[in-house]
Scaffold this motif. Structure first.
Motif, PDB file in Angstrom:
ATOM      1  N   ALA A 205       0.839  -1.202  -0.278  1.00 60.01           N
ATOM      2  CA  ALA A 205       0.027  -0.209   0.027  1.00 60.01           C
ATOM      3  C   ALA A 205       0.609   1.250  -0.276  1.00 60.01           C
ATOM      4  N   GLU A 206       0.653   2.056  -0.470  1.00 61.01           N
ATOM      5  CA  GLU A 206       1.125   3.605  -0.491  1.00 61.01           C
ATOM      6  C   GLU A 206       0.292   4.706  -1.042  1.00 61.01           C
ATOM      7  N   PHE A 207       0.955   6.025   0.034  1.00 60.82           N
ATOM      8  CA  PHE A 207      -0.183   7.135   0.058  1.00 60.82           C
ATOM      9  C   PHE A 207       0.960   8.031  -0.035  1.00 60.82           C
ATOM     10  N   ASN A 208       0.911   8.870  -1.313  1.00 57.31           N
ATOM     11  CA  ASN A 208       2.117   9.836  -1.861  1.00 57.31           C
ATOM     12  C   ASN A 208       1.462  11.210  -1.758  1.00 57.31           C
ATOM     13  N   ASN A 209       1.612  11.987  -1.284  1.00 54.73           N
ATOM     14  CA  ASN A 209       0.737  13.336  -1.691  1.00 54.73           C
ATOM     15  C   ASN A 209       2.068  14.307  -1.882  1.00 54.73           C
ATOM     16  N   SER A 210       1.528  15.214  -2.870  1.00 52.88           N
ATOM     17  CA  SER A 210       2.879  16.613  -3.202  1.00 52.88           C
ATOM     18  C   SER A 210       1.862  18.117  -2.834  1.00 52.88           C
ATOM     19  N   PHE A 211       2.911  18.486  -2.657  1.00 58.22           N
ATOM     20  CA  PHE A 211       2.572  20.063  -2.989  1.00 58.22           C
ATOM     21  C   PHE A 211       3.113  21.577  -3.380  1.00 58.22           C
ATOM     22  N   GLY A 212       2.682  22.044  -4.156  1.00 48.61           N
ATOM     23  CA  GLY A 212       3.932  23.336  -4.710  1.00 48.61           C
ATOM     24  C   GLY A 212       3.271  23.841  -4.885  1.00 48.61           C
ATOM     25  N   SER A 213       4.169  25.361  -5.274  1.00 47.67           N
ATOM     26  CA  SER A 213       3.698  25.977  -6.452  1.00 47.67           C
ATOM     27  C   SER A 213       2.748  26.204  -6.925  1.00 47.67           C
ATOM     28  N   PHE A 214       2.016  27.816  -7.492  1.00 45.14           N
ATOM     29  CA  PHE A 214       0.107  27.976  -7.528  1.00 45.14           C
ATOM     30  C   PHE A 214      -0.003  26.664  -7.155  1.00 45.14           C
ATOM     31  N   ASN A 215      -1.074  26.820  -6.132  1.00 43.98           N
ATOM     32  CA  ASN A 215      -1.600  25.764  -5.090  1.00 43.98           C
ATOM     33  C   ASN A 215      -1.714  24.664  -5.747  1.00 43.98           C
ATOM     34  N   THR A 216      -0.786  24.154  -6.488  1.00 47.01           N
ATOM     35  CA  THR A 216      -0.846  22.234  -6.611  1.00 47.01           C
ATOM     36  C   THR A 216      -0.703  21.643  -6.287  1.00 47.01           C
ATOM     37  N   TRP A 217      -1.487  20.440  -6.248  1.00 42.38           N
ATOM     38  CA  TRP A 217      -1.501  19.409  -5.522  1.00 42.38           C
ATOM     39  C   TRP A 217      -1.715  18.074  -6.128  1.00 42.38           C
ATOM     40  N   LYS A 218      -1.149  16.755  -5.296  1.00 44.25           N
ATOM     41  CA  LYS A 218      -0.939  15.744  -6.066  1.00 44.25           C
ATOM     42  C   LYS A 218      -1.284  14.575  -5.024  1.00 44.25           C
ATOM     43  N   ASN A 219      -2.371  14.115  -4.772  1.00 48.99           N
ATOM     44  CA  ASN A 219      -2.829  12.666  -4.111  1.00 48.99           C
ATOM     45  C   ASN A 219      -2.868  11.445  -5.080  1.00 48.99           C
ATOM     46  N   THR A 220      -2.188  10.131  -3.800  1.00 51.47           N
ATOM     47  CA  THR A 220      -2.294   8.802  -4.827  1.00 51.47           C
ATOM     48  C   THR A 220      -2.227   8.002  -3.953  1.00 51.47           C
ATOM     49  N   LEU A 221      -3.289   7.594  -3.943  1.00 52.96           N
ATOM     50  CA  LEU A 221      -3.425   6.489  -2.720  1.00 52.96           C
ATOM     51  C   LEU A 221      -3.860   4.704  -3.720  1.00 52.96           C
ATOM     52  N   LYS A 222      -2.291   4.385  -3.679  1.00 54.41           N
ATOM     53  CA  LYS A 222      -2.209   2.702  -4.468  1.00 54.41           C
ATOM     54  C   LYS A 222      -2.042   1.304  -3.207  1.00 54.41           C
ATOM     55  N   ALA A 223      -2.607   0.344  -3.723  1.00 54.50           N
ATOM     56  CA  ALA A 223      -2.656  -0.160  -3.182  1.00 54.50           C
ATOM     57  C   ALA A 223      -2.173  -1.842  -3.987  1.00 54.50           C
ATOM     58  N   GLY A 224      -2.141  -3.161  -3.519  1.00 54.41           N
ATOM     59  CA  GLY A 224      -1.759  -4.616  -3.842  1.00 54.41           C
ATOM     60  C   GLY A 224      -2.168  -5.615  -3.415  1.00 54.41           C
ATOM     61  N   SER A 225      -2.750  -6.354  -3.634  1.00 51.30           N
ATOM     62  CA  SER A 225      -3.204  -7.680  -2.690  1.00 51.30           C
ATOM     63  C   SER A 225      -1.867  -8.199  -2.602  1.00 51.30           C
ATOM     64  N   GLY A 226      -1.055  -8.834  -3.402  1.00 46.96           N
ATOM     65  CA  GLY A 226       0.052  -9.696  -3.580  1.00 46.96           C
ATOM     66  C   GLY A 226      -0.581 -10.829  -4.445  1.00 46.96           C
ATOM     67  N   LEU A 227      -0.087 -12.075  -4.092  1.00 46.07           N
ATOM     68  CA  LEU A 227      -1.074 -13.181  -4.838  1.00 46.07           C
ATOM     69  C   LEU A 227      -1.773 -14.289  -3.458  1.00 46.07           C
ATOM     70  N   ILE A 228      -2.979 -14.310  -4.398  1.00 51.22           N
ATOM     71  CA  ILE A 228      -4.143 -15.124  -3.245  1.00 51.22           C
ATOM     72  C   ILE A 228      -4.488 -16.487  -4.117  1.00 51.22           C
ATOM     73  N   ASP A 229      -4.935 -16.962  -3.346  1.00 50.51           N
ATOM     74  CA  ASP A 229      -4.353 -18.715  -3.404  1.00 50.51           C
ATOM     75  C   ASP A 229      -3.571 -19.496  -4.539  1.00 50.51           C
ATOM     76  N   GLY A 230      -2.257 -18.030  -4.734  1.00 46.70           N
ATOM     77  CA  GLY A 230      -1.427 -19.132  -5.390  1.00 46.70           C
ATOM     78  C   GLY A 230      -1.852 -18.549  -7.078  1.00 46.70           C
ATOM     79  N   HIS A 231      -2.854 -17.906  -6.920  1.00 50.22           N
ATOM     80  CA  HIS A 231      -3.146 -17.126  -8.732  1.00 50.22           C
ATOM     81  C   HIS A 231      -3.542 -15.419  -8.839  1.00 50.22           C
ATOM     82  N   PHE A 232      -4.021 -15.416  -7.873  1.00 47.13           N
ATOM     83  CA  PHE A 232      -4.756 -13.941  -8.578  1.00 47.13           C
ATOM     84  C   PHE A 232      -4.109 -12.877  -7.645  1.00 47.13           C
ATOM     85  N   THR A 233      -3.816 -11.493  -8.696  1.00 45.40           N
ATOM     86  CA  THR A 233      -3.663 -10.340  -8.000  1.00 45.40           C
ATOM     87  C   THR A 233      -4.530  -9.407  -7.909  1.00 45.40           C
ATOM     88  N   ILE A 234      -4.598  -8.001  -6.987  1.00 45.64           N
ATOM     89  CA  ILE A 234      -5.642  -7.036  -7.628  1.00 45.64           C
ATOM     90  C   ILE A 234      -4.314  -5.894  -7.302  1.00 45.64           C
TER      91      ILE A 234
END
Length: 751
Positions: free
Chosen positions: A170-199
């Motif tokens: 899981a990742e939570f990335n946030n940026s702020f800068g000049s000219f009222n610039t914002w970036k918000n990113t949320l990432k997540a991954g399940s890893g290998l589930i039951d030996g066959h699946f990923t999300i």
């Protein structure tokens, strides 16, 4: 669409029948099918392929991805020049590679074509924060190997997101800068589930006021990927969604405004008000606003709005250790509009006759024009499939592949409001459908001869079938061009210890863009052709590496703007018989001590067009006046482009980087006139990265980036127009300034 759904069902059934061994129970060697996606291996140039390329991995992408668009992440790679309408890298951005713009750069997402089917341009703004889902990038300069989609006349950029993630994250990335610039990113991954699946999934938001006045951006995006793996097969489904709303800043700033030249600015205003711009109030703003952040548009809803959804389904299967199969089906759904205000003083866009209506009569008054608000819509489906069959045994590698895609697009416009009336409700003033079918087949063969020599051969056949049913300014033009391109490529590579040398020849064909066909029924454009010769030498060592590449790119019938006007008074591109690019690219990196490293590149080039004819409007006598030139420099082709980054690592967790960029002067058109050029510039940035590791997070990066440290005034993009008035040749240049000193701060947390 029925065929598309049927193919999805078939691939799903095949995957279900193959379900056997859990992936987690397999030895590590069996994961090779998934660690590097098959669709990437089919299109990318391999380590010994005789083509000029640059590869970026996820770690390199992450350290520069703090809010700006994709071109800014590629800025330090060789022969790259970037620009931004808003001036800070958020919103509409552009990229040139070896002097060629993005309409001649082939781009694929996981092997699937991305370029706009009609304009062939790359609209990065339609996939906000896409870089946060990208695991690797390869840039091939020149023609490169055969790819799917638009012809590569300057470069190919291949992005891959289909990475196998065995462990949850899981990742939570946030940026702020000049000219009222914002970036918000949320990432997540399940890893290998039951030996066959990923999300894997991602949600992103980027917002900015922009450096240019009112050049705001509100960008949203989503990425979702679900994959099923087995011993010899994989099935993956991707959804990429992007939504953008940007205030228009695509007119640029008059050069006279940028220079603060009041005399030239007054002349510019006197010559153009009421004929070139949309709104008298906007043009009067010339004299009141900042000369560094000025924007013509003042109407509050002067915005561009677009939604783009990508659906991708991949099926990979390994028949044996030697034979691998990849297929994919895709659908890209795009729709949106830009809204704009036109003043009745705008003779081209506010007349009733421009909208297919007679002058409006109110009592004894006959009105020729009116203030109005309109929307211009795009509504399209782009769908198809790609596949490849890859064979590798001992010293032989064969790839057979190809793709089919179809574009169903509609162009239409509405008048929403008119000050004087005279328009029916929901009045649609134009409707132009277009269909474009593109399919290609290619074969690639790589053979190692002995210990040191590797040969490469590649041939592609590409067929295009295009139906255009009119244009809003010229509905009578109905064209149905068809093209067949045969694109051969061949080369040889010599490898010995840490040395590598290569030579290659590649040919590419490129069809005209949509606007080119509006030239007139009797003045239709010809397709372009490029012959590309590449010669490279590389040396790699433990503490240093370097490389040098020479290239010669010979164009036939290249399409360029000449100032020539088409049947309805719009500027159109024309073919020039012969032009070329000749250059040398130098690259090097060194790490003399553990706490210091340096990366640098320098591109020197000569870019020439022969027998170029320029056309200028004659406002005194009507018509146009032509000027012929024997040899001139091609527009937007600087002779020198350089980049360098110094990295200081005083501690294990801290890195201080000094990225720098130099671009020499470049001309705004092909006439090579000194009063129509962009000045050269040097820009110095600073980036500091501090990494924390603790029990709460796997890794936390704190990033500070200071852009344009020395507050350099520079403009990397622009355009020009010339005309005869009062017996003299007048020239108006327009530029797109970049922001002065500005900053971004990011906190990226990995769990």
């Amino acid at each position: 669409m029925k065929k598309f759904l049927a193919l999805i069902s078939l691939l799903t059934a095949v995957a279900t029948l193959n379900a056997q061994t859990p992936l987690s129970a397999l030895p590590k060697d069996s994961l090779k099918l998934f660690l590097q996606p098959v669709e990437v291996r089919a299109l990318r140039a391999g380590e010994k392929a005789p083509f000029t390329k640059t590869d970026l991995n996820r770690q390199q992408i992450e350290k520069t991805n703090i809010g700006q668009d994709l071109p800014f992440l590629l800025n330090q790679t060789p022969s790259v020049v970037i620009n931004s309408d808003a001036g800070n890298g958020v919103g509409y951005t552009g990229i040139y590679i070896r002097g060629t713009d993005d309409s001649r750069i082939n781009m694929t997402l996981n092997g699937i074509p991305y370029n706009d089917a009609e304009e062939q341009a790359i609209f990065f703004v339609d996939l906000p924060d896409f870089a946060s889902s990208v695991n690797s990038i390869q840039i091939q300069r020149g023609v490169g190997t055969s790819s799917n989609g638009a012809g590569a006349f300057g470069a190919t950029i291949n992005f891959s997101t289909n990475e196998f993630n065995e462990k949850p994250y899981a990742e939570f990335n946030n940026s702020f800068g000049s000219f009222n610039t914002w970036k918000n990113t949320l990432k997540a991954g399940s890893g290998l589930i039951d030996g066959h699946f990923t999300i894997d999934m991602r949600l992103s938001r980027i917002a900015s006021d922009g450096y240019i006045d009112r050049a705001t951006s509100d960008l949203r995006s989503l990425y979702f990927s679900a994959a099923w793996y087995d011993k010899n097969s994989s099935l993956r489904f991707n959804i990429l969604q992007g939504k953008e709303k940007t205030y228009q800043a695509w007119n640029g700033i008059p050069q006279a405004k940028w220079d603060g030249n009041q005399t030239a600015l007054q002349q510019h205003y006197d010559n153009n008000i009421g004929s070139l711009y949309f709104n008298q109030q906007d043009s009067l703003n010339l004299f009141r606003s900042s000369n560094r952040t000025y924007n013509y548009f003042t109407y509050k809803d002067q915005t561009d709005n677009y939604w783009q959804n990508h659906y991708q389904l991949f099926f990979n299967h390994q028949w044996s250790n030697e034979l691998t199969f990849n297929s994919a089906v895709f659908l890209t759904r795009g729709y949106g509009y830009f809204q704009e205000y036109h003043d009745q003083g705008d003779s081209a866009n506010a007349k009733y006759t421009s909208y297919g209506l007679p002058p409006y009569i109110i009592g004894a008054d006959t009105l020729q024009s009116t203030n109005l608000i309109r929307q211009r819509w795009l509504d399209n489906y782009f769908y198809g499939s790609v596949l490849s069959l890859q064979y590798k045994r001992n010293n032989t590698e064969l790839i057979l592949g190809g793709g089919y895609d179809r574009y169903d697009g509609k162009h239409y416009g509405y008048v929403l409001w008119a000050a004087n009336g005279g328009f029916p409700d929901d009045y649609r003033y134009y409707y132009e459908p277009a269909i474009k079918i593109d399919y290609n087949v290619y074969a690639k063969w790589q053979q190692q001869f002995g210990q040191h020599w590797t040969g490469f051969a590649d041939v592609q056949w590409r067929h295009l079938d295009y139906e255009l049913d009119g244009f809003d300014d010229n509905p009578a033009i109905l064209v149905h061009p068809k093209y067949n391109f045969v694109n051969p490529k061949a080369g040889i590579t010599y490898t010995h210890y840490n040395w590598q040398a290569y030579f290659s020849y590649a040919m590419a064909g490129h069809e005209p863009n949509r606007e080119d066909f509006e030239a007139g029924v009797n003045d239709q454009p010809k397709p372009e052709r490029l012959h590309d010769f590449e010669l490279g030498l590389q040396r790699r060592g433990l503490k240093y590496s370097w490389g040098v590449t020479g290239y010669y790119m010979l164009y036939h019938n290249q399409l360029v703007l000449t100032g020539k006007i088409n049947d309805v008074g719009d500027y159109t591109r024309s073919n020039i018989a012969r032009s070329y690019r000749l250059g040398i690219e130098l690259q090097g990196s060194a790490k003399p001590v553990n706490w210091l490293s340096v990366d640098a590149n320098l591109a020197l080039s000569q870019n020439k067009a022969f027998n170029y004819v320029e056309y200028d409007n004659n406002y005194d006598n009507g018509g146009q006046v032509s000027h012929a030139y024997n040899t001139t420099t091609i527009a937007f082709s600087p002779a020198v482009v350089g980049a360098a980054t110094l990295n200081f690592m005083p501690g294990r967790h801290f890195t201080l980087s000094l990225p720098a960029k130099y671009v020499s002067k470049e001309y705004l058109d092909n006439a090579q006139q000194e009063n129509r050029k962009l000045d050269g510039y040097y820009v110095q940035n600073l980036r500091a990265v501090y990494t924390l590791t603790n029990k709460l997070s796997r890794e936390t990066d704190i990033i500070f980036q200071l852009n344009n440290v020395f507050n350099k005034r520079y403009t990397p993009n622009g355009y020009t127009t010339s005309y005869i008035s009062g017996g003299q040749l007048q020239t108006d240049n327009f530029v797109f300034p970049m922001a002065g000193t500005n900053f971004m701060v990011a906190v990226n947390i990995k769990l």
